[in-house]
Scaffold this motif. Structure first.
Motif, PDB file in Angstrom:
ATOM      1  N   PHE B  72       0.970  -1.109  -0.004  1.00  0.00           N
ATOM      2  CA  PHE B  72       0.080  -0.128  -0.167  1.00  0.00           C
ATOM      3  C   PHE B  72       0.830   1.036  -0.011  1.00  0.00           C
ATOM      4  O   PHE B  72       0.496   2.096  -0.853  1.00  0.00           O
ATOM      5  CB  PHE B  72      -1.009  -0.262   1.392  1.00  0.00           C
ATOM      6  CG  PHE B  72      -1.837   0.908   1.220  1.00  0.00           C
ATOM      7  CD1 PHE B  72      -2.905   1.226   0.276  1.00  0.00           C
ATOM      8  CD2 PHE B  72      -1.712   2.042   2.170  1.00  0.00           C
ATOM      9  CE1 PHE B  72      -3.920   2.078   0.269  1.00  0.00           C
ATOM     10  CE2 PHE B  72      -2.487   3.192   2.245  1.00  0.00           C
ATOM     11  CZ  PHE B  72      -3.735   3.286   1.141  1.00  0.00           C
ATOM     12  N   SER B 147      -0.139  -5.242   2.881  1.00  0.00           N
ATOM     13  CA  SER B 147      -1.221  -5.010   2.039  1.00  0.00           C
ATOM     14  C   SER B 147      -2.203  -4.009   2.416  1.00  0.00           C
ATOM     15  O   SER B 147      -2.168  -3.545   3.516  1.00  0.00           O
ATOM     16  CB  SER B 147      -1.809  -6.322   1.885  1.00  0.00           C
ATOM     17  OG  SER B 147      -2.553  -6.854   3.069  1.00  0.00           O
ATOM     18  N   THR B 148      -2.989  -3.970   1.526  1.00  0.00           N
ATOM     19  CA  THR B 148      -4.150  -2.694   1.798  1.00  0.00           C
ATOM     20  C   THR B 148      -5.074  -3.188   2.858  1.00  0.00           C
ATOM     21  O   THR B 148      -5.555  -2.297   3.542  1.00  0.00           O
ATOM     22  CB  THR B 148      -4.762  -2.685   0.476  1.00  0.00           C
ATOM     23  OG1 THR B 148      -3.887  -2.690  -0.495  1.00  0.00           O
ATOM     24  CG2 THR B 148      -5.786  -1.623   0.491  1.00  0.00           C
TER      25      THR B 148
END
Lengths: 121, 205
Positions: B72, B147-148
């Motif tokens: 991200f 990660s997002t």
């Protein structure tokens, strides 16, 4: 991955930015160098966050905050540089010596023709 | 707010200093390219080229974030830095009528002092960092760290208050940029100044 790789890369990038801040004359190039230094700090934050496996991910959260603050800083900084350019006709940090100590009136006399020539050009 | 820090897991697997993995090789190669682009950024005589080399350096850093599994952050880096900050810097260069082509006075007179300071601090920092983290390894094999999904849940679960405070700061920066860019004296907005910082602040929201 060895932790020294991102740490050394961040240190070197920071020093490159430090050189740019000290050696550049145009104010916008100084701002670019400040961006390089901020990015070196961001790389350190991400690398140490991944290394420590922090459950709060403080490093990545702080990286996002740093990126946002850097964007705000570049907006304000460019507005200031543009205002200085409109008022003085130059954005060279070397020529903005109005508050410098020790030179006195002789600096003023040498600076005044420089301003007029810059404004005319 | 307690910071629960688990011990680094790197000590479990035997890893040699001179047996680089593929990720390490990629990291070092991209790092060399990033560093070279940064050096060209601060040394080139052509002002517009400095901004363009800055794109290379910041893009290389985005790749480094990807290699560190912080996805991200990498995409935020591409969006904000490569997308908006560099465009803003190019706008600034053009609005201050920066010379196209070589400008011999891009570096100021204290160039050698700056080089000395930068080299000394680089030597000190690299020496300290290498000496301190000689035996530490990052374990990239487990779950993805950035990660997002992970970043979003962390950001809105534990860091909501700083996040909202940051939005207030961005609003203040927007208002400040507009006020600074106006022409002095009258209420008529400046044709060149106002549009430019406000788009920057909007872009990064």
């Amino acid at each position: 991955m060895h932790l020294a790789y991102p740490a050394v890369l961040a240190a070197l990038l920071f020093c490159v930015g430090l050189y740019g801040v000290l050696a550049r004359r145009n104010a916008i190039l100084v701002l670019m160098s400040v961006e390089l230094m901020l990015n070196a700090v961001n790389l350190n934050l991400v690398a140490f966050d991944v290394w420590l496996r922090d459950t709060l991910h403080a490093g990545q959260a702080l990286t996002l905050f740093t990126i946002a603050i850097a964007a705000a800083e570049i907006g304000i900084g460019l507005a200031i540089v543009l205002m200085v350019y409109r008022n003085r006709g130059t954005s060279d940090v070397d020529k903005l010596r109005d508050t410098a100590e020790g030179h006195g009136p002789e600096a003023e006399t040498t600076e005044a023709p420089a301003h007029t020539t810059e404004a005319a050009a | 707010m307690t910071l629960a820090i688990t011990a680094p897991l790197a000590a479990s697997a035997p890893q040699g200093f001179l047996s680089p993995t593929g990720v390490e090789i990629a990291f070092v190669l991209v790092g060399i390219a990033t560093l070279a682009a940064a050096i060209v950024t601060v040394t080139t005589k052509q002002l517009v080229h400095a901004a363009l080399w800055l794109v290379v350096a910041l893009g290389g850093l985005a790749v480094e974030y990807l290699l560190l599994t912080a996805e991200f952050i990498a995409w935020v880096q591409v969006l904000i830095y490569v997308g908006s900050v560099v465009v803003l810097l190019l706008f600034g260069l053009m609005l201050t009528k920066a010379p196209i082509g070589r400008s011999p006075d891009a570096d100021s007179g204290n160039r050698w002092a700056a080089l000395t300071v930068a080299a000394a601090s680089a030597a000190a920092l690299v020496w300290v960092v290498v000496d301190a983290f000689r035996t530490q390894w990052i374990d990239l094999d487990g779950a993805v760290q950035g990660s997002t999904e992970v970043t979003g849940s962390i950001l809105f679960r534990h860091w909501v208050l700083p996040f909202e405070a940051l939005s207030v700061l961005l609003l203040a920066a927007l208002v400040g940029a507009i006020v600074l860019s106006r022409k002095n004296g009258d209420s008529e907005p400046a044709p060149d100044g106002t549009t430019q910082p406000s788009t920057a602040d909007k872009e990064q929201r």
